[in-house]
Scaffold this motif. Sequence first.
Motif, PDB file in Angstrom:
ATOM      1  N   ALA A 121       0.820  -1.217   0.000  1.00  0.00           N
ATOM      2  CA  ALA A 121       0.000   0.000   0.000  1.00  0.00           C
ATOM      3  C   ALA A 121       0.853   1.266   0.000  1.00  0.00           C
ATOM      4  O   ALA A 121       0.364   2.345  -0.344  1.00  0.00           O
ATOM      5  N   ASN A 122       2.126   1.143   0.354  1.00  0.00           N
ATOM      6  CA  ASN A 122       3.020   2.300   0.404  1.00  0.00           C
ATOM      7  C   ASN A 122       3.843   2.486  -0.868  1.00  0.00           C
ATOM      8  O   ASN A 122       4.679   3.377  -0.936  1.00  0.00           O
ATOM      9  N   ILE A 123       3.618   1.626  -1.867  1.00  0.00           N
ATOM     10  CA  ILE A 123       4.442   1.651  -3.079  1.00  0.00           C
ATOM     11  C   ILE A 123       3.559   1.797  -4.312  1.00  0.00           C
ATOM     12  O   ILE A 123       2.562   1.090  -4.461  1.00  0.00           O
ATOM     13  N   GLU A 124       3.962   2.699  -5.187  1.00  0.00           N
ATOM     14  CA  GLU A 124       3.356   2.820  -6.512  1.00  0.00           C
ATOM     15  C   GLU A 124       4.401   2.351  -7.514  1.00  0.00           C
ATOM     16  O   GLU A 124       5.551   2.777  -7.457  1.00  0.00           O
ATOM     17  N   VAL A 125       4.006   1.484  -8.436  1.00  0.00           N
ATOM     18  CA  VAL A 125       4.931   0.933  -9.412  1.00  0.00           C
ATOM     19  C   VAL A 125       4.541   1.417 -10.807  1.00  0.00           C
ATOM     20  O   VAL A 125       3.371   1.377 -11.179  1.00  0.00           O
ATOM     21  N   ILE A 126       5.530   1.861 -11.551  1.00  0.00           N
ATOM     22  CA  ILE A 126       5.337   2.238 -12.947  1.00  0.00           C
ATOM     23  C   ILE A 126       6.104   1.226 -13.780  1.00  0.00           C
ATOM     24  O   ILE A 126       7.333   1.144 -13.688  1.00  0.00           O
ATOM     25  N   VAL A 127       5.392   0.434 -14.564  1.00  0.00           N
ATOM     26  CA  VAL A 127       6.026  -0.544 -15.441  1.00  0.00           C
ATOM     27  C   VAL A 127       6.140   0.084 -16.822  1.00  0.00           C
ATOM     28  O   VAL A 127       5.180   0.685 -17.325  1.00  0.00           O
ATOM     29  N   THR A 128       7.315  -0.053 -17.434  1.00  0.00           N
ATOM     30  CA  THR A 128       7.540   0.549 -18.740  1.00  0.00           C
ATOM     31  C   THR A 128       8.330  -0.373 -19.649  1.00  0.00           C
ATOM     32  O   THR A 128       8.965  -1.333 -19.193  1.00  0.00           O
ATOM     33  N   HIS A 129       8.274  -0.044 -20.920  1.00  0.00           N
ATOM     34  CA  HIS A 129       9.056  -0.713 -21.947  1.00  0.00           C
ATOM     35  C   HIS A 129       9.260   0.313 -23.050  1.00  0.00           C
ATOM     36  O   HIS A 129       8.351   1.094 -23.344  1.00  0.00           O
ATOM     37  N   ALA A 130      10.424   0.314 -23.659  1.00  0.00           N
ATOM     38  CA  ALA A 130      10.697   1.259 -24.751  1.00  0.00           C
ATOM     39  C   ALA A 130      10.185   0.666 -26.064  1.00  0.00           C
ATOM     40  O   ALA A 130      10.608  -0.413 -26.469  1.00  0.00           O
ATOM     41  N   LEU A 131       9.259   1.384 -26.682  1.00  0.00           N
ATOM     42  CA  LEU A 131       8.693   0.951 -27.956  1.00  0.00           C
ATOM     43  C   LEU A 131       9.251   1.792 -29.091  1.00  0.00           C
ATOM     44  O   LEU A 131       9.486   2.987 -28.919  1.00  0.00           O
ATOM     45  N   PRO A 132       9.424   1.195 -30.273  1.00  0.00           N
ATOM     46  CA  PRO A 132       9.834   1.992 -31.428  1.00  0.00           C
ATOM     47  C   PRO A 132       8.786   3.080 -31.701  1.00  0.00           C
ATOM     48  O   PRO A 132       7.585   2.848 -31.513  1.00  0.00           O
ATOM     49  N   PRO A 133       9.208   4.261 -32.156  1.00  0.00           N
ATOM     50  CA  PRO A 133       8.273   5.370 -32.376  1.00  0.00           C
ATOM     51  C   PRO A 133       7.087   5.009 -33.277  1.00  0.00           C
ATOM     52  O   PRO A 133       5.985   5.492 -33.050  1.00  0.00           O
ATOM     53  N   ASP A 134       7.284   4.132 -34.260  1.00  0.00           N
ATOM     54  CA  ASP A 134       6.181   3.749 -35.147  1.00  0.00           C
ATOM     55  C   ASP A 134       5.099   2.953 -34.422  1.00  0.00           C
ATOM     56  O   ASP A 134       3.963   2.877 -34.884  1.00  0.00           O
ATOM     57  N   ASP A 135       5.442   2.333 -33.284  1.00  0.00           N
ATOM     58  CA  ASP A 135       4.476   1.541 -32.524  1.00  0.00           C
ATOM     59  C   ASP A 135       3.725   2.367 -31.482  1.00  0.00           C
ATOM     60  O   ASP A 135       2.852   1.850 -30.806  1.00  0.00           O
ATOM     61  N   VAL A 136       4.072   3.641 -31.346  1.00  0.00           N
ATOM     62  CA  VAL A 136       3.451   4.494 -30.329  1.00  0.00           C
ATOM     63  C   VAL A 136       2.557   5.520 -31.012  1.00  0.00           C
ATOM     64  O   VAL A 136       3.030   6.432 -31.678  1.00  0.00           O
ATOM     65  N   LYS A 137       1.242   5.345 -30.859  1.00  0.00           N
ATOM     66  CA  LYS A 137       0.301   6.300 -31.441  1.00  0.00           C
ATOM     67  C   LYS A 137       0.228   7.553 -30.584  1.00  0.00           C
ATOM     68  O   LYS A 137       0.232   8.673 -31.065  1.00  0.00           O
ATOM     69  N   ASP A 138       0.135   7.360 -29.288  1.00  0.00           N
ATOM     70  CA  ASP A 138       0.025   8.470 -28.343  1.00  0.00           C
ATOM     71  C   ASP A 138       0.934   8.138 -27.157  1.00  0.00           C
ATOM     72  O   ASP A 138       0.696   7.153 -26.457  1.00  0.00           O
ATOM     73  N   PRO A 139       1.989   8.950 -26.911  1.00  0.00           N
ATOM     74  CA  PRO A 139       2.915   8.625 -25.825  1.00  0.00           C
ATOM     75  C   PRO A 139       2.258   8.559 -24.445  1.00  0.00           C
ATOM     76  O   PRO A 139       2.769   7.914 -23.541  1.00  0.00           O
ATOM     77  N   ASP A 140       1.109   9.216 -24.291  1.00  0.00           N
ATOM     78  CA  ASP A 140       0.423   9.182 -22.999  1.00  0.00           C
ATOM     79  C   ASP A 140      -0.522   7.994 -22.877  1.00  0.00           C
ATOM     80  O   ASP A 140      -1.134   7.782 -21.845  1.00  0.00           O
ATOM     81  N   ASP A 141      -0.677   7.218 -23.963  1.00  0.00           N
ATOM     82  CA  ASP A 141      -1.555   6.052 -23.953  1.00  0.00           C
ATOM     83  C   ASP A 141      -0.692   4.797 -24.054  1.00  0.00           C
ATOM     84  O   ASP A 141      -0.072   4.548 -25.085  1.00  0.00           O
ATOM     85  N   PRO A 142      -0.641   3.997 -22.995  1.00  0.00           N
ATOM     86  CA  PRO A 142       0.230   2.818 -22.992  1.00  0.00           C
ATOM     87  C   PRO A 142      -0.355   1.618 -23.728  1.00  0.00           C
ATOM     88  O   PRO A 142       0.066   0.491 -23.501  1.00  0.00           O
ATOM     89  N   GLU A 143      -1.295   1.852 -24.645  1.00  0.00           N
ATOM     90  CA  GLU A 143      -1.981   0.764 -25.344  1.00  0.00           C
ATOM     91  C   GLU A 143      -1.013  -0.242 -25.962  1.00  0.00           C
ATOM     92  O   GLU A 143      -1.178  -1.439 -25.816  1.00  0.00           O
ATOM     93  N   GLY A 144       0.012   0.203 -26.658  1.00  0.00           N
ATOM     94  CA  GLY A 144       0.956  -0.694 -27.317  1.00  0.00           C
ATOM     95  C   GLY A 144       1.755  -1.548 -26.352  1.00  0.00           C
ATOM     96  O   GLY A 144       2.267  -2.601 -26.733  1.00  0.00           O
TER      97      GLY A 144
END
Length: 137
Positions: A30-53
């Motif tokens: 309850a005391n931890i917030e986790v941000i999971v990420t992965h670097a996607l090629p720019p062509d795979d990212v429609k909106d950088p604020d939308d983690p859909e890909g």
Amino acid sequence: MYRILVPVDTDPDRARGQAAFVEDLPTDAANIEVIVTHALPPDDVKDPDDPEGLEEVETVPLARDYLEERGYDVTLATARLPPADGILDLAEDHEADHIVMGSRKRSPTGKVIFGSVSQQVLLESPVPVTIVGTKPA
């Protein structure tokens, strides 16, 4: 709230190792917030604020689900390329307190030729960085 950035690559064992490290920290989920990420090629990212890909990268939902099942608040964020710069930018944008990286074994020559994302993040990060090994299925 303590924020941990968990940048995963495409190896499921490394992603499990990173998630398990977070779980093993000596504090309540309850005391931890986790941000999971992965670097996607720019062509795979429609909106950088939308983690859909990110959902299409096997290790992202693997790490997210592992942590959510254990009570962690997890969000997804897309890192830009090159990966080390994207990870460092996300850490700053999300005001991360800690970065938990996975790393593969490479020879010194391999590191010189191919570089090392983990090494660059470790050397340039203003917040603590932990490099963890793998956790088999």
